[in-house]
Scaffold this motif. Structure first.
Motif, PDB file in Angstrom:
ATOM      1  N   SER A 122     -57.412   7.492  26.794  1.00 32.88           N
ATOM      2  CA  SER A 122     -58.617   6.667  26.740  1.00 32.88           C
ATOM      3  C   SER A 122     -58.664   5.656  27.872  1.00 32.88           C
ATOM      4  N   THR A 139     -61.909   4.078  17.124  1.00 30.06           N
ATOM      5  CA  THR A 139     -60.850   4.190  18.137  1.00 30.06           C
ATOM      6  C   THR A 139     -59.659   4.911  17.517  1.00 30.06           C
ATOM      7  N   THR A 162     -58.693   0.571  23.748  1.00 33.34           N
ATOM      8  CA  THR A 162     -57.832   1.745  23.709  1.00 33.34           C
ATOM      9  C   THR A 162     -56.909   1.709  22.488  1.00 33.34           C
TER      10      THR A 162
END
Length: 189
Positions: A122, A139, A162
């Protein structure tokens, strides 16, 4: 003369007792508190603050981290343990440091959901041995290793948004081999 020699003997005896008493005090002051407490008739509260001040090793498996085969991830410790319930008695679990992600899962028990041998992370870096175990507000959270072997610098702020918990390549390989789909991942504070 008899009274002066008995005075000398009494003085030498008192001096010897004082030296023995001082040496006994020094020995008890430098002895481990557990040995002093075991031989002392003092109350339990007199053992001193050293008993309470001892902290567990940062390499020790966290208390209340579940049971059975599992990966234990300490958010505060920035470390994971691979706990194999089939390992012979007395074997310590493998442990190593990680670089945490910007988005953290809440402390709980999860299961490995999916795995990928190689992908683009990511953060845009090519990564390998990706082991995903949680999802926080869209996420995905997982362990991975950068293919180029780089790790974030200690104390560096993870890239916003992330969920990559980064490991060295060797440690990433160990997690990949250990954490197959459905293996427990226990996240502790």
């Amino acid at each position: 003369m008899a009274s002066s020699s008995s005075g000398i003997v009494a003085g030498l005896t008192a001096g010897a007792l004082a030296v023995v008493g001082f040496l006994a005090y020094q020995a008890s002051a430098s002895a481990p508190s557990s040995a002093v407490a075991a031989s002392s008739s003092a109350s339990p509260s007199a053992t001193g603050p050293t008993e309470k001040a001892r902290k567990p090793s940062p390499l020790a498996l966290p208390a209340n981290s579940g049971s059975g085969t599992r990966v234990v991830y300490s958010l505060a410790g920035k470390r994971i343990w691979l706990v194999d319930s089939e390992a012979k008695a007395g074997t310590k679990p493998r442990t190593f440091p990680v670089a945490p992600s910007a988005v953290n899962p809440t402390p709980d028990t999860y299961r490995v959901l999916t795995r990928s041998l190689k992908i683009t992370g990511s953060d845009g870096k090519p990564v390998e041995h990706v082991v995903r175990f949680a999802n926080v507000d869209g996420t995905t959270i997982g362990f991975s290793a950068a293919v180029d072997g780089t790790m974030p610098k200690p104390g560096a702020t993870p890239q916003e948004g992330t969920g990559a918990v980064r490991l060295s390549r060797a440690d990433g390989t160990a997690v990949w081999e250990f954490a197959t789909v459905a293996v427990k991942v226990v996240v502790v504070p």
